[in-house]
Design a protein around this motif. Structure first.
Motif, PDB file in Angstrom:
ATOM      1  N   SER A  52       1.029  -1.059  -0.164  1.00  0.00           N
ATOM      2  CA  SER A  52       0.030   0.105   0.104  1.00  0.00           C
ATOM      3  C   SER A  52       0.911   1.382  -0.032  1.00  0.00           C
ATOM      4  N   SER A  54       0.111   3.884   0.926  1.00  0.00           N
ATOM      5  CA  SER A  54       0.057   4.805   2.103  1.00  0.00           C
ATOM      6  C   SER A  54       0.494   4.211   3.321  1.00  0.00           C
ATOM      7  N   TRP A 104      -5.441  -8.227   0.108  1.00  0.00           N
ATOM      8  CA  TRP A 104      -5.126  -6.874   0.645  1.00  0.00           C
ATOM      9  C   TRP A 104      -5.812  -5.836  -0.313  1.00  0.00           C
ATOM     10  N   PHE A 105      -5.701  -6.006  -1.674  1.00  0.00           N
ATOM     11  CA  PHE A 105      -6.314  -4.926  -2.589  1.00  0.00           C
ATOM     12  C   PHE A 105      -7.376  -5.465  -3.436  1.00  0.00           C
ATOM     13  N   ASP A 111      -5.698  -0.331  -8.638  1.00  0.00           N
ATOM     14  CA  ASP A 111      -5.950   0.478  -7.661  1.00  0.00           C
ATOM     15  C   ASP A 111      -4.965   1.270  -7.403  1.00  0.00           C
ATOM     16  N   ASP A 113      -3.938   2.742  -4.802  1.00  0.00           N
ATOM     17  CA  ASP A 113      -3.040   2.520  -3.634  1.00  0.00           C
ATOM     18  C   ASP A 113      -1.919   1.317  -3.859  1.00  0.00           C
ATOM     19  N   VAL A 114      -2.138   0.723  -4.951  1.00  0.00           N
ATOM     20  CA  VAL A 114      -1.167  -0.554  -5.197  1.00  0.00           C
ATOM     21  C   VAL A 114       0.209   0.092  -5.373  1.00  0.00           C
TER      22      VAL A 114
END
Length: 162
Positions: A52, A54, A104-105, A111, A113-114
């Protein structure tokens, strides 16, 4: 086995590990380890992780790119020191994508965030008990009976070209 050099031995050991503990220094300069899944088993000095963007350790790496990776099994252990950072490569994300990562994704490999984390190892230390669990048990018993140290391979390796 094809482990002709210490570097090849490290690569041979790493191919058997699925999970790693990825260690960074946080804002308080404390070492913090994070569990990650190794995405590629062919070790050439680099390890790749889907993460992630983030995550707290990504913020840590922005301050200090130095990182450590620890891998272990029932009879072998590897500790790597090096540097890490995010790499923008959507094609590589798709290449490394697997159904396991979807846990997780859930929005898939596109995505936003990946992230793709590349760890480049500079050195490694490994401990290995050749022969698996039975040999490890035998070495442990032998050590207790004879008073001689546990029979295991241990070496520190400087990894060139990284």
């Amino acid at each position: 086995m094809t482990d002709n050099t210490p570097t090849q031995r490290v690569a041979e050991l790493i191919k058997d590990f699925r999970f790693a503990m990825f260690t960074t220094r946080n804002a308080n300069d404390r070492l913090v380890a994070h569990p990650l899944t190794v995405q590629e088993t062919e070790f050439d000095g680099d390890l790749w992780f889907l993460v992630s963007k983030s995550a707290s350790f990504i913020v840590d790496l922005a301050r200090d790119e130095r990182a450590g990776v620890s891998l272990s099994s029932n009879d072998s252990w590897v500790s790597l020191s090096g540097t890490a950072g995010l790499v923008e490569d959507k094609a590589r994300v798709h290449e490394l994508w697997s159904p396991t990562v979807e846990a997780w994704f859930t929005n898939g490999p596109d995505d936003p965030d990946v992230g793709l984390l590349k760890f480049s190892a500079e050195s490694a230390e490994y401990w290995d008990s050749p022969g698996g669990k039975i040999a490890s048990l035998f070495s442990f018993v032998k050590s207790k009976i004879t008073g001689q140290p546990y029979d295991a391979d241990n070496e520190t390796v400087e990894l060139s070209g990284n």
